[in-house]
Scaffold this motif. Structure first.
Motif, PDB file in Angstrom:
ATOM      1  N   TYR A 184       0.840  -1.208   0.000  1.00 16.09           N
ATOM      2  CA  TYR A 184       0.000   0.000   0.000  1.00 16.09           C
ATOM      3  C   TYR A 184       0.871   1.252   0.000  1.00 16.09           C
ATOM      4  CZ  TYR A 184      -3.239   3.587   1.677  1.00 16.09           C
ATOM      5  OH  TYR A 184      -3.983   4.739   1.820  1.00 16.09           O
ATOM      6  N   HIS A 185       1.927   1.225   0.777  1.00 17.41           N
ATOM      7  CA  HIS A 185       2.843   2.373   0.762  1.00 17.41           C
ATOM      8  C   HIS A 185       3.501   2.526  -0.606  1.00 17.41           C
ATOM      9  CE1 HIS A 185       3.291   2.234   5.443  1.00 17.41           C
ATOM     10  NE2 HIS A 185       2.119   2.686   5.037  1.00 17.41           N
ATOM     11  N   ASP A 186       3.808   1.398  -1.257  1.00 17.22           N
ATOM     12  CA  ASP A 186       4.322   1.475  -2.630  1.00 17.22           C
ATOM     13  C   ASP A 186       3.294   2.122  -3.554  1.00 17.22           C
ATOM     14  OD1 ASP A 186       6.704   0.252  -1.943  1.00 17.22           O
ATOM     15  OD2 ASP A 186       6.069  -1.752  -2.582  1.00 17.22           O
ATOM     16  N   ASN A 191       1.874   7.062  -6.597  1.00 15.89           N
ATOM     17  CA  ASN A 191       0.928   8.152  -6.858  1.00 15.89           C
ATOM     18  C   ASN A 191       1.444   9.506  -6.375  1.00 15.89           C
ATOM     19  OD1 ASN A 191      -1.234   6.918  -8.259  1.00 15.89           O
ATOM     20  ND2 ASN A 191      -1.915   5.946  -6.374  1.00 15.89           N
ATOM     21  N   GLY A 192       2.730   9.576  -6.083  1.00 11.79           N
ATOM     22  CA  GLY A 192       3.352  10.870  -5.830  1.00 11.79           C
ATOM     23  C   GLY A 192       3.504  11.282  -4.385  1.00 11.79           C
ATOM     24  N   TYR A 193       3.139  10.423  -3.438  1.00 10.74           N
ATOM     25  CA  TYR A 193       3.329  10.765  -2.024  1.00 10.74           C
ATOM     26  C   TYR A 193       4.755  10.443  -1.594  1.00 10.74           C
ATOM     27  CZ  TYR A 193      -1.695  11.444  -1.222  1.00 10.74           C
ATOM     28  OH  TYR A 193      -2.984  11.902  -1.249  1.00 10.74           O
ATOM     29  N   SER A 194       5.329  11.306  -0.772  1.00 14.39           N
ATOM     30  CA  SER A 194       6.675  11.073  -0.242  1.00 14.39           C
ATOM     31  C   SER A 194       6.599  10.198   1.005  1.00 14.39           C
ATOM     32  CB  SER A 194       7.330  12.410   0.120  1.00 14.39           C
ATOM     33  OG  SER A 194       6.647  12.999   1.225  1.00 14.39           O
ATOM     34  N   ASP A 195       7.739   9.678   1.424  1.00 14.90           N
ATOM     35  CA  ASP A 195       7.782   8.891   2.655  1.00 14.90           C
ATOM     36  C   ASP A 195       7.356   9.742   3.852  1.00 14.90           C
ATOM     37  OD1 ASP A 195       8.567   6.609   1.351  1.00 14.90           O
ATOM     38  OD2 ASP A 195      10.701   6.858   1.783  1.00 14.90           O
TER      39      ASP A 195
END
Length: 248
Positions: A184-186, A191-195
């Motif tokens: 899900y984090h991948d 989709n453009g979200y940073s860590d």
């Protein structure tokens, strides 16, 4: 003209203290983008609602859209159903969501009977309905309140009625659960979200969203009296279920 929607950038800046997530004006302003980039399968779930309604509802049936947010589910239902064939009760606890959903639904579907109201789904005075949609809403209620809500929704449905329940889920297997979370984090990174954004949003949601497993959901639906329930869509750790009340 519908209100503008913006890119979700709420958690782009490092925060000394991450406040609990709330459906305020800031979230409303970027909510469509947030859903698109954060909820796997959301578009498919919304697209199927109208088709399910068309297949199962009697003409003139009442439908509840609980936790309606900006009215995406209500719009999907109205697109597939003629004005005389459906009455939609859209409910949300967030005043900013209700205000904007009211405007956008009235603008998009002026001939349909769509009532948008601010209310708590735990205490709402329900009227008999043929279909109830609860999209990513139960997960924000205290776990101890969820059985009573599902019991109330079962009682609200007419014989043969249908409940659509969509939720973020956890796996009963901790290894599978960890794998789903990482994928899900991948998905969010793709989709453009940073860590940083992923970490801060997860922290903001920790105290306000407590997901259940699919087994817990289906057991709750069975206890309420639904004769059958199915997981009709799962994408990573997000799922949508359909449950049916027995016909007379």
């Amino acid at each position: 003209m519908s209100d503008a929607s913006y890119r979700d950038a709420i958690f782009t800046t490092p925060l000394d203290r991450v406040a609990s997530f709330s459906f305020d004006e800031q979230v409303v302003s970027c909510f469509p983008d947030m859903l698109r980039r954060s909820v796997p399968g959301y578009g498919q779930i919304i697209a199927m609602l109208g088709l399910m309604a068309r297949a199962h509802l009697r003409p003139g049936a009442r439908v509840y859209d609980l936790g309606c947010s900006l009215g995406a589910a209500s719009m999907a239902l109205a697109r597939e159903m003629a004005p005389e064939d459906i009455e939609i009760e859209a409910i949300d606890l967030s005043a900013p969501m209700v205000e904007r959903a009211s405007r956008e639904l009235a603008e998009a579907f002026p001939e349909h009977r769509i009532n948008v109201n601010q209310a708590d789904i735990r205490t709402l005075d329900y009227q008999p309905a043929g279909m109830i949609v609860v999209n990513f809403t139960l997960q924000f209620l205290p776990p101890e309140d969820r059985d009573a809500v599902i019991d109330k929704l079962y009682a609200t449905l007419e014989p043969g009625g249908m409940l659509i329940l969509s939720e973020k889920i956890i796996s009963d297997d901790p290894v599978e659960n960890a794998w789903l979370i990482e994928r899900y984090h991948d998905f969010k990174r793709a989709n453009g979200y940073s860590d940083l954004e992923i970490s801060q949003k997860r922290e903001a949601l920790e105290d306000v969203m407590k997901p259940d497993s699919l087994n817990t959901h289906h057991a709750r639906l069975a206890r309420a009296g639904f004769v059958r329930s199915h997981t009709w869509l799962q994408y990573l750790n997000f799922a949508s279920m359909v449950a049916f009340k027995a016909a007379d």
